[in-house]
Design a protein around this motif. Structure first.
Motif, PDB file in Angstrom:
ATOM      1  N   ASP A  16     -36.840  11.061   4.298  1.00  0.00           N
ATOM      2  CA  ASP A  16     -36.424  11.774   5.510  1.00  0.00           C
ATOM      3  C   ASP A  16     -35.011  12.320   5.374  1.00  0.00           C
ATOM      4  N   MET A  23     -33.272  20.868   4.557  1.00  0.00           N
ATOM      5  CA  MET A  23     -33.355  21.791   5.693  1.00  0.00           C
ATOM      6  C   MET A  23     -31.968  22.281   6.100  1.00  0.00           C
ATOM      7  N   ALA A  55     -39.243  26.321   2.926  1.00  0.00           N
ATOM      8  CA  ALA A  55     -38.804  25.493   4.049  1.00  0.00           C
ATOM      9  C   ALA A  55     -39.869  25.455   5.151  1.00  0.00           C
ATOM     10  N   ARG A  56     -40.450  26.614   5.445  1.00  0.00           N
ATOM     11  CA  ARG A  56     -41.508  26.659   6.467  1.00  0.00           C
ATOM     12  C   ARG A  56     -42.697  25.806   6.056  1.00  0.00           C
ATOM     13  N   GLN A  59     -41.867  22.086   6.311  1.00  0.00           N
ATOM     14  CA  GLN A  59     -41.820  21.671   7.714  1.00  0.00           C
ATOM     15  C   GLN A  59     -43.216  21.627   8.331  1.00  0.00           C
ATOM     16  N   SER A  63     -45.598  14.877   8.898  1.00  0.00           N
ATOM     17  CA  SER A  63     -44.268  14.286   8.714  1.00  0.00           C
ATOM     18  C   SER A  63     -44.177  13.374   7.497  1.00  0.00           C
ATOM     19  N   ARG A  66     -43.972  15.786   4.061  1.00  0.00           N
ATOM     20  CA  ARG A  66     -43.009  16.881   3.884  1.00  0.00           C
ATOM     21  C   ARG A  66     -42.238  16.769   2.577  1.00  0.00           C
ATOM     22  N   HIS A 121     -32.711  18.615  14.408  1.00  0.00           N
ATOM     23  CA  HIS A 121     -32.289  19.988  14.644  1.00  0.00           C
ATOM     24  C   HIS A 121     -31.873  20.150  16.100  1.00  0.00           C
TER      25      HIS A 121
END
Length: 146
Positions: A16, A23, A55-56, A59, A63, A66, A121
């Motif tokens: 994570d 990111m 990145a897209r 994401q 979870s 990733r 974010h």
């Protein structure tokens, strides 16, 4: 048994953190305004487009998957770099140029200030789903001719 759960939790926490760093660094690079024209501007746009796509996709994964997707992307893009380099004239030393560009990209995150977001974010307007192009001050390994 308890140690296995603890080890899994530590690994998930590390993944994570690494994903959050990716990111943050991606947003930082993608927020830069494009500069210049010609081949360098084209390369910056191509880099930004590929980074935004990566990145897209990362994401968009579940979870728990990733980080795994991010690691797989690195291998795919390395394969692509090798494939493209294999089609460049040998007198241009394509492997050396590709390796120099890879090492520039590998060290680039160290030049980006650390995130203060702690893995989440805040909605600062960094949209990775956009079609804009962004550049950076990164090298592409094309300035070295031997």
């Amino acid at each position: 048994m308890c140690g296995d759960v603890e080890e899994h939790d530590q690994r998930a926490h590390l993944e994570d953190q690494l994903m959050a760093r990716f990111m943050h660094n991606s947003r930082s690079l993608l927020s830069a305004d494009p500069a210049g024209e010609g081949l360098h501007a084209y390369m910056d746009k191509l880099f930004s487009d590929a980074l935004a796509h990566a990145a897209r996709d990362a994401q968009a994964a579940d979870s728990g998957k990733r980080y795994e997707r991010l690691a797989a992307q690195a291998l795919v893009y390395a394969r692509l770099a090798g494939f493209l380099s294999g089609h460049v004239a040998l007198h241009e030393d394509p492997l050396r140029r590709a390796m120099e560009a890879m090492m520039t990209g590998y060290s680039e995150p160290e030049t980006i200030p650390p995130s203060h977001e702690h893995g989440h974010h805040h909605g600062h307007g960094h949209d990775l789903g956009h079609d804009h192009h962004h550049g950076g001050d990164h090298q592409h390994g094309d300035d070295h001719h031997h």
